[in-house]
Design a protein around this motif. Sequence first.
Motif, short mmCIF file in Angstrom:
data_model
loop_
_atom_site.label_atom_id
_atom_site.label_comp_id
_atom_site.label_asym_id
_atom_site.label_seq_id
_atom_site.Cartn_x
_atom_site.Cartn_y
_atom_site.Cartn_z
N HIS A 1 57.62 34.34 47.86
CA HIS A 1 58.76 32.89 47.23
C HIS A 1 57.66 32.58 45.52
O HIS A 1 56.98 32.28 45.91
N HIS B 1 61.85 36.32 49.51
CA HIS B 1 62.12 35.80 50.42
C HIS B 1 63.32 35.14 50.81
O HIS B 1 64.16 35.72 51.70
N CYS C 1 64.81 30.96 47.32
CA CYS C 1 63.62 30.91 47.00
C CYS C 1 63.44 32.47 46.67
O CYS C 1 64.09 33.47 47.82
ZN ZN Z 1 60.36 30.81 49.38
#
Ligand code: ZN
Length: 238
Positions: A72, A199, A221
């Motif tokens: 992330h 992500h 993300c």
């Molecule tokens: Zn994330």
Amino acid sequence: MKKINLYLLGIAVLTFAVIIYLSFFNLPNYECTENFKVISRNEWKANPPLDTADEISYEMDLLKVLKNIVIHHSAFSGNFGVENIQSYQQDNGFNDIAYHYLISKDGKIFEGRNINIVGAHAGETLEANNLADSIRKHLDAKNIIEAYKLDPDYGSIGVCLDGNFEKEKPTSCQIRSLKKLLSDLMQKYNIDKNNIMLHNEARELLIVQKKLQSVKDETVCPGIFGANAIKKALKEIK
Ligand SMILES: [Zn+2]
């Protein structure tokens, strides 16, 4: 005389251009840490989890359960910091920092939530939420782990790089530390490199392909700049 004026004008224009370039286009330089040792929660003085009863512990051999790594960005511009990220998340419905590791701009690696606790970063499924509700209704709370098995966070280590990579690139220090951390985690928990994902890939790989339904919207993300840099780094990891 005219020649000298032109020369001075040239220098002035060049100086101005350099100042503009440095102020608008150049990222601040970070001195990379040479210490890759994970900085523990005690060392960075983490807040305790809000409610330890809300923690879902694996309570089994981590080698058998940790299969994925999800990467992330923090989505905060600049160097927001592990303390601020934890406080922000605890103020916004999370029991603790969502991730298991956080990498700052200078490449320091911080321990997030305990590796033995299921993360809160990869998404949610309708099936996990419904089963959790039903288990709670029947006051069978110790079986809540059964619901979590239908959640993309189950078995997924969360690694976050501080920064908003929709707007800025990860620093070279962050990429260097990420490669080191990923290699260590792959080795320690016997994780397949193919199970390391961004992500924004987790929804497809950990939800859709398992025929589960996501309750969260698609995510960008770790940002376009993050995705490019991290994908390149992944190719370089052995
Ligand atoms: Zn994330």
